[in-house]
Write an enzyme that holds these catalytic residues in place. Sequence first.
Site, PDB file in Angstrom:
ATOM      1  N   CYS A  84       0.838  -1.205   0.000  1.00 51.25           N
ATOM      2  CA  CYS A  84       0.000   0.000   0.000  1.00 51.25           C
ATOM      3  C   CYS A  84       0.876   1.260   0.000  1.00 51.25           C
ATOM      4  O   CYS A  84       1.598   1.492  -0.945  1.00 51.25           O
ATOM      5  CB  CYS A  84      -0.989  -0.026   1.165  1.00 51.25           C
ATOM      6  SG  CYS A  84      -2.325   1.168   0.952  1.00 51.25           S
ATOM      7  N   GLU A 102      -2.467  -8.990   3.305  1.00 54.44           N
ATOM      8  CA  GLU A 102      -2.779  -9.470   4.660  1.00 54.44           C
ATOM      9  C   GLU A 102      -4.275  -9.388   4.954  1.00 54.44           C
ATOM     10  O   GLU A 102      -4.734  -9.897   5.965  1.00 54.44           O
ATOM     11  CB  GLU A 102      -1.959  -8.697   5.691  1.00 54.44           C
ATOM     12  CG  GLU A 102      -2.406  -7.264   5.986  1.00 54.44           C
ATOM     13  CD  GLU A 102      -1.993  -6.224   4.942  1.00 54.44           C
ATOM     14  OE1 GLU A 102      -1.534  -6.609   3.850  1.00 54.44           O
ATOM     15  OE2 GLU A 102      -2.159  -5.017   5.222  1.00 54.44           O
ATOM     16  N   HIS A 152      -3.893  -4.930  -0.087  1.00 61.71           N
ATOM     17  CA  HIS A 152      -3.435  -5.470   1.205  1.00 61.71           C
ATOM     18  C   HIS A 152      -3.503  -6.992   1.177  1.00 61.71           C
ATOM     19  O   HIS A 152      -4.557  -7.555   1.446  1.00 61.71           O
ATOM     20  CB  HIS A 152      -4.321  -4.933   2.330  1.00 61.71           C
ATOM     21  CG  HIS A 152      -4.077  -3.489   2.623  1.00 61.71           C
ATOM     22  ND1 HIS A 152      -3.082  -3.065   3.465  1.00 61.71           N
ATOM     23  CD2 HIS A 152      -4.671  -2.371   2.150  1.00 61.71           C
ATOM     24  CE1 HIS A 152      -3.075  -1.736   3.509  1.00 61.71           C
ATOM     25  NE2 HIS A 152      -4.033  -1.299   2.722  1.00 61.71           N
TER      26      HIS A 152
END
Lengths: 198, 254
Positions: A76, A180, A178
């Site tokens: 990001c 994650e 993202h």
Amino acid sequence: MVAIIKYNAGNTQSVMCALKRLGVPFILTDDEREIRSADHVIFPGVGEARSAMSYLKERGIVSLIRSLDMPFLGICLGMQLLSSFSEENDTECLDLVPLSIRRFEKRDGYKIPHMGWNTVSFDEGCPLFNGISNDSYFYFVHSYYAEDADCAIARTDYDGITFSSAIAKDNFYGVQFHPEKSGEDGLRLLSNFLKETR
Amino acid sequence: MLAKRIIPCLDIKDGRVVKGINFLSLRDAGSPVEMARAYSALGADELVFLDITATVEKRKNLSALVRDISENISIPFTVGGGIGGLDDAYAVIESGADKVSINSAAVRRPSLIDELAGRFGSQCVVLAVDVRKNDALSSGYEVVIEGGRKRTGLDALSWIKEGEKRGCGEILLTSMDHDGTKNGFAIDLNSRISTNIDIPLIASGGAGRAEDFYDVFSLGKADAALAASVFHFHEIDITDLKRYLKDRGIAVRI
């Protein structure tokens, strides 16, 4: 060992949770020696470009990052900071990748930030996307985007604009989304970065 | 193409899910972590946890719960309920929540929005707005607080525009007239608000059938739709719902 760079714009908790789920040992650190001795470095980021760059400069992390030669993944804002320049408060960035970061302009029917799950179309052959179907969905939250450039290895459309959603140059990788927070495909991408790049 | 999001909402009291007792075949349907995992596997795009714990003492366990959720799912989630200041928000964000939602506290003290957006970024701040029909106001809807019990006299659209200006990154709009009816979302309300703001809108209140989701995305112009009981009681299966929406031309993540 994986080093997650600790600074004032890190969204480190979710990255650490994802690595825990993958069973990968990591340290969260801003210590030069620890970062240099890592096999892989992750540079997360949620925040504003200018204050992040000032923080990194003050602590000598800018020159440290520039000199690293192990696989490095910016996420990001962490990806945007790898660029030469960001329109977010006219910020000179790390200049590791020839790339500019632009602001999404307001347009009817398009909301800003670009928030939610969008498709990622990647160039075949990049190890980051091994085992992931092309045009899979990943989770994005951002108001600035990396222009489409030679270093792009994946692209995404929003607001009538095609932007670079993943980039690679030498040992430096970056993803605008993202991983994650992108379910199983996101974990797969993180695992690919740790296993398939050296 | 950016997908429309489907968001189950879980009410948490004293660390347990309330109203979720009929959920699938979970061993422990009262466990927020187990429900979160199950929804994530079914294809939920995000989750919202609303803490309705009454006492401050018991709320202290919220951070531990948020951390536990964060370690067990890899989709974004929002935590709301009783967040009145930076410290409350910091505790849940630091524990792994992606966003916080604020409601009555922001109406009572609007600068809370500026404070949270300034500290954590707009993308972390969801302004939850509960409204009821009121033709005396210019948008036709009035903001209500305290779970719908208290009128505020605020016009819904003006308040939402103010919230956007102060820096919230998303609006969670609940029609209290539709909430719990299962007769469909408030289409006119959502469409009116969504076309007048530049940040994403999550529609809430009234979901009963798959068609309702189609309507709120196509006619209501919502960017995401939130529901609780239809998912918890498995009246709508998220996987089936997404297939249905995809077949009807709505972009969803499958």
